[in-house]
Structures are given as C-alpha cells and as structure tokens.
Enzyme design. Sequence first.
Site, PDB file in Angstrom:
ATOM      1  N   ASP A  62      10.915  14.905  14.096  1.00 27.73           N
ATOM      2  CA  ASP A  62      10.698  15.001  12.642  1.00 27.73           C
ATOM      3  C   ASP A  62       9.218  15.253  12.372  1.00 27.73           C
ATOM      4  O   ASP A  62       8.617  14.638  11.497  1.00 27.73           O
ATOM      5  CB  ASP A  62      11.161  13.729  11.949  1.00 27.73           C
ATOM      6  CG  ASP A  62      11.280  13.926  10.423  1.00 27.73           C
ATOM      7  OD1 ASP A  62      11.410  15.090   9.993  1.00 27.73           O
ATOM      8  OD2 ASP A  62      11.226  12.926   9.690  1.00 27.73           O
ATOM      9  N   ILE A  65       0.814  -1.224   0.000  1.00 30.35           N
ATOM     10  CA  ILE A  65       0.000   0.000   0.000  1.00 30.35           C
ATOM     11  C   ILE A  65       0.843   1.268   0.000  1.00 30.35           C
ATOM     12  O   ILE A  65       0.309   2.369  -0.028  1.00 30.35           O
ATOM     13  CB  ILE A  65      -0.964   0.029   1.207  1.00 30.35           C
ATOM     14  CG1 ILE A  65      -0.193  -0.114   2.532  1.00 30.35           C
ATOM     15  CG2 ILE A  65      -2.021  -1.050   1.079  1.00 30.35           C
ATOM     16  CD1 ILE A  65      -1.098  -0.017   3.754  1.00 30.35           C
ATOM     17  N   LYS A 101       5.322  -2.298   8.101  1.00 30.17           N
ATOM     18  CA  LYS A 101       6.390  -1.594   7.401  1.00 30.17           C
ATOM     19  C   LYS A 101       7.651  -2.442   7.495  1.00 30.17           C
ATOM     20  O   LYS A 101       8.145  -2.725   8.591  1.00 30.17           O
ATOM     21  CB  LYS A 101       6.635  -0.211   7.996  1.00 30.17           C
ATOM     22  CG  LYS A 101       7.790   0.533   7.317  1.00 30.17           C
ATOM     23  CD  LYS A 101       8.033   1.898   7.924  1.00 30.17           C
ATOM     24  CE  LYS A 101       7.016   2.904   7.436  1.00 30.17           C
ATOM     25  NZ  LYS A 101       7.373   4.289   7.834  1.00 30.17           N
ATOM     26  N   GLY A 133       8.615   4.130   0.730  1.00 36.86           N
ATOM     27  CA  GLY A 133       9.364   5.342   1.013  1.00 36.86           C
ATOM     28  C   GLY A 133      10.792   4.999   1.362  1.00 36.86           C
ATOM     29  O   GLY A 133      11.215   3.845   1.268  1.00 36.86           O
TER      30      GLY A 133
END
Length: 869
Positions: free
Chosen positions: A136, A20, A43, A23
């Site tokens: 971040d 899906i 992930k 990165g």
Amino acid sequence: MNKELPANTELAHYRIIAKIGAGGMGEVYRAHDARLDREVAIKVLPADLAADEDRLRRFEQEAKATSALNHPNILTVYDIGEYEGSPFIVAELLDGEELRDRLLEGQIPLRKVIEYAQQIVSGLSAAHEKGIVHRDLKPENLFLTKDDRVKILDFGLAKLRAPKTEAGSSEDETRKAITNPGVVMGTVGYMSPEQVRGEKVDHRSDIFSFGAILHEMITGRRAFRRDTIAETMSAILKEEPEELSESNPNINPALERIVRRCLEKKPDRRFQSTSDLGFALESLSAPTNSSGSILPAMAPAVAAPASLRLWKLLTIAALLAAVGSGVGAFILGKRAGITPPPLYNRLTFNRGTIWKARFAPDGQSVVYSARWNGNPLEVFAARAGQTESRSLKLENTDLLGISASNEMAVLRNRKVFGWFIGRGTLARLPVDSRAPRDILEDVQEADWSPDGTKLAVVRWVNGQNQLEYPIGKVLYKTAGFLSHPRISPKGDLVAFMDHQVKWDDRGWVAVVDLSGKKTVLSGEWAGEQGLAWSPAGDEVWFTANKGGETYAIYAVTLSGRERLVLRTTIDLMLHDISRNGQVLITSFNDSISIIGQPPGETKERDLTWLHQGRISDLSPDAKTILFSYYGEGAGLNYAVYLRQTDGSPAIKLGDGAKPRLSPDGKWALSILYTPPQLALLPTGAGEVRQVERGPIEQYSAGGNWFPDGKRIAFQGREPGHDWRCYVQNIDGGPPRPITPEGTTASSGGIFISPDSRFVIASDAQHQPSLYPVAGGAPQPIAHLESEDEIIGWSSDGRSLYLARTQEMPIRVYRLDPSTGRRELLKEVLPADPAGIFAPNDIFVTPDGKGYVYSVRRMLSDLYVVEGLK
C-alpha cells in the site's frame, strides 16, 4: 474501545498527552514512555479488530516483523499492546509532513526527487530482504521529517484495513484488506496491475507503486488519475502514463527509463529487485568531472543557452551509454569535460552469498564461488548478458584466483574464523576440470603471478599469519592477520590488507617487495574488504569504510595518495579489475538477527535490534542479553546495548565491543579499540569506569568476569610481544599474564571455570587447554573434535558446552571431558537459510535450559562495471 482517550490516560507504561491525528485505522496520540523517558506515537486501532482473531494474529505478526527492520527510512515500531479490547501500536514520534502535503505545495526540485527516491528504495530494500512487502505504498504512507529524511509508514497494516462499502468512494479509498488471491487490495491509483486483477503479489508490486510515486514527484500529477475508480483501474491495466519529457523537456533520459521500467505492466519486465533499482538511481546522483569533483545530480529546470547545450550533450552521452555505445559516451563526455556515469551489468540472480570472483583470461567470462539458497559453497562460471551461471561441480570449494593459462587456485574444506577469513587446503586445477590437486595445508588466500607460474599465499604457521611469494619464501608475518594478497602486473610487489587484530577487518593497505620491504600505503580504515591492482599497476584499488558508512571503492597510489572511486547507498566489495579496466564488484546487504528462548517458554523470540547487533552475552537467568552494534560508537569503536529477552526495547549503554555482563548484572565489560581501553559500563545509574591499561598495546577477543565480580580476564598484547591472556583486578593494579605468548581465546571470548581456577585458551596449533590462573602447566581438554567451539561451562563445572556454528542447523552439545560423554543438547535453525554466513554465535545458560543465538546473513549480487576511473 471506540471513544477518544483523554490526556493522562495510562496504557501500560505509556501516558497519553494529546491526540494528534485520526483515520480509518484508528486514532493517533502523542504519549510519554515512562520506562525510557521519551515521547512516542501510539495508534489505537478499532475494537472490531480484536473480535477477528485471525486479523489480530496477523496484525501482531506484521508489527513484530516491522519492528525487527530498524532501518533509518522505515518508521520504528517499539511495542504492541491492548487497551480495553482495542489493540495499539507504539512507534517513534515523527516531526515533519507527509509526502502528500509536500506535493500539494508545488513541484519538488529534481535534486530532491532523486534524494527522496533513493531513501524510499533503501527502506523498501531492507523490508524486502526480510520478506516483507508493503502493498500500500503511496504519498500518504511516506513521511518527510524536518531534516529531510523519508520514513515509510504502515508496513503490513494495509493487510488489516477494513473494506469500504459506501457508494461513491474516492480514488484514494483503501480496498479490501485480506491476503487471498482474487481479492483486490491496495490504494487505487498506486496499485500494480496484479493488485488490480486480485492476483498474488510480491516485492515487484511495491516497485510499480514506487514508480507511480516517482512519476508524481517529477511531474506533480498522478500517473493514472482518471474520473472514476473503474477508469483508474483500467488505465493501470492498459494505458501508459504521460512522458516525463512532456512536463520537463530537460529531464534526464536515464531517469525517464527508470520510471518507465518501474511501471511495466508485467512484473518480470520491471526491476527484479530494489537493489537493482537502487543502483540505477545511484548512477543519476553522482557524475564526476575530470578533476573528480561532484556535479549536481540534475540540470536546473531553466538554464542559460550554453548550459542547456552542455546538458543536451550529457543526456546524449547517457543515452548512448545505456544502449552500449561506450565509445560514443566517452567521447561526448570528454568533449563536455564530464565522465559519464558507470554502467552496471548484473551477472547473478540467486539468493545467497558470493565469496570471491575473478575475471577469466579472456576478459569476458567470470568465475566465482558462492553459497546459493543455503547450499554448500560452490564454484560457478558466468558471462555478461546471460542470467544463468554454470556450476563447475566443485562443492565445499572456494575460488582464490585464475592464472593466465586458465588454471584455478582453490581452497577446499575451508574452516571459517570470521568475515571470509579461515584456513583450508590449497589446490590447483584447470577451469574445466573436476579433479583438484592438493598442494598446501593451512592456507587462507592465494594469488597467481602475472605469468601464471607461481603463487603468493597467506597461510597460518605457528599461530601467525604469513605472506609467502613464491610458496616457501616468507615476505611478511603478523600476529594479526593478512587478507586479499594480489601480485602487481609487473610481478615485483604484493599488495595486501594488514589487520592487527585477529578476525577484525580494521586495517591498512600495504605492499611488500620481493626482498620483504613493507610499505604502508593507506591510512587506517574501520573496515577493509577486497583489493585489486589497476591495469597500469600505478594504483591499488580497495573497498573500505570509516565506520558507520557504506563500503565504497577507493584507490591509493604507491606514494600513498588516496582518492574515492565509487560510493553508492549500498555496500560494495571489489573483487577484480580486468586488463581493459572493467571492474568486478558485489553489492551486499549484511544483517544480523538475534533469536532466543528464555527458560519456561515454548518457542523462540526474535530479539533483533538494529541491522547488525551481534550477541555477546546472556545472563544466567536468560532474562538479559548484551550485544554490540558497529556504526554508532565513537572513532572505530562499537556501541553496546542491553536488552531484556521479554522483547522490551534495547538500551544503549555506551561505546565498546564484545561486552560481558558482571555476575551481579550491574556492569558490562567492553573493549574500546581506539584508543585501546577496557571500560566498565553501568547497566543502571552510574558513571563509566576505565580499567587500568598498564603495558597493554592492543585488546582482542573480548574479556570476561571471574565469579567474584572483582577480577577480569582478557586477551591482549604488549609492544613487541605476541597475544596472550591476562588477569586484572577492576579496582586497580596492572594486568598479570596467565598464559604463554601465542595463546588466544575463542571467538566467543575467554571462559573462566566456575571455581575460578582455570581459563580456556588455545595454543598456536589451535589446541584448547585449561590454563591455571595461579600458574603452572596447561591441561589439554580431551575428547574435542575439530569442528567443536567451546561456548561455556555448566553450572557445576564438570561439563563444557560446545557448539558447531560453521553449519546449519547450529548444534549445541554438553561434553564431560573426564569421560568423553557427549550429549546433543539442542539444534537451532532459522526458517530461511539463504545467505547465512558462518561462523555464528550462540550462548546457553549454565543450566543449559535457556539460549540465545545470532545469525549473520549476507545477500549479495555480482556486477561487471564499466567506466570507473
């Protein structure tokens, strides 16, 4: 492993469904969790991470820390693992879009901006309380679900992102991802100045990044966007972003001040905590009109001339309020038919727990008791406009009240039973004295009469809680407990909170007159904390919740009409109201951590699930724990969860509190409070069973199983009778009392001897004894000390396990009552002692080798609030 995973690939008990996303940190897949029959997101990280042991270790630490947050505005991490040399993380599967995608669609309405901002700050606050800094924060790491809930993504993973080395990288490039000072890390454009300089950062760096995001949500443009990375970094260090009013002339000046303060170049000039930032945002979102109805948080971008004139009046009022002109703001607000938002003046800046606080007679000074940074309870004095509090050098002392003549009533050597409730020695002394004079034992709370000559007290007598005013004259008593007694400004009534179940803060607001006539003013609340009279004496203000919501401030008239005074996204506790209407409150963050060490393991494991899951049982093999979580159960009940100590996800079993596991592990015995009921929850397949209630009116303290698994013991009360212990067959038949009235179990529940002959309970003088199940005289337990709490039996039935949970570290002993031989079994101490709130809970296995404990942490800040009506 760097290739794409095909459908149906198995990663442990997870089956890949489809890819899906992808990165720089790896690829994301939709997968099915076979163990819990749900869909999750996985992930898979690049294989080169596995080659760097230090990076991999820090990845695991960050993933575990993030999984412990369990906050509705933070992505939930379920699990971590490894597949063909590549580490992976398992998280909840979200449906929606990134904030970046939403920004690309066009400007966000101001109402939504404030809503999103409050959710982001709420999530950041939960992380910061755990010592986790995102570092971040950017729109790509903020996800908007279909129901408009914000989820913060990638906590901690920024530390692991590999540096980009290609020339011409974009502004959004994530820089070097290591933690050493002197190395730039973060995302250019959302970095704080200290990140740009490669300095060490703390939570205030996240506040700067949040300010940049908030600026972008309002204007639709990035705060520091320039043509190159170098120019962007220079702008962050030296330049100010455009004024918000340039893009929207109708912007609320208070909102503009919030953004500007977040984006201060120096960290010590920003908001010093996300808690303070949350309060500032909250003041924007709920102004009220004179009738008490909620108004829109923001004016529309385009308004009719009359509406625009009204909005200008409001913004002028807010501006005057911000610079301290309360009179001007009040007049303008009245003229517009609007009450301006309240003003918050923070008084404390340490980490710890505030117990009680009162205005001094001058109305300007405040005296409070607190435990700061893990130190003993102490009394302090503070004043508005000052950041330092002055210690009054009274250790192990809790403030109860201050008289009109500046004399304090304090409680010394308090023994805590739960949630600010305990007993100790009542003493009095002038504010500037260090020599208290003891006047009464077994006192829980006290308050001064308006003329400062008499005291109302709540104290323990023969196992009951009673209210006396003046001392010696009993106005009311209960088998439950009373809290927060406050004498009315006229001195003719005493208001208090009436709790029917010991150590449970559910209850009602009531008053009693000097003849002993009691009147209940409010309905029943799931939680009640803090009470004070309005200056006119026509209302009683209090903090409470209905269950599953934050504590808010309410008011009730003497005729019983209730109204909401103040609700925020943060829990509040009311302490006092001055004669001129200033309100003294604390904001607090209440959480519970569960930590355990199964037999055979060499270090503890964090088993925390949700923010207030309280441990209630440990299986004999230390492989399973039960805990209850307040805020999910139906009505005023809790929810019961089961979790394996190997760290696998918790499973919700059903409603109830204080669950105990059956000897065969197939059932959890739990208490339902509304309506009162004992329930058996299956730990596997099966239906919930109810235990015959019989004449029992209320249950308390948790039940327990006999070793045969066919009978249970519990603490209950019949109508018109006091608490006692009962035994009952789970297959039918009424309960049978086995202890006299006035006997109670420990806070850990009822403990049954391995041979099923005795239960442990305490008499009205808090003396634990062995009560024969078959009937007969109790046998006092010898060689116990006042600080001892019984937590279980040894497997051979010859020894008892004792704990001292009032102090840190928690100490566990093994005691042989027949000989008095006492052995220190273990000591446990969380790494961070700040805000640890006794008593806590600890369970050990019958062989004494495995254990699990929970510690409650409350971090609070003290505020003086002006403008509440």
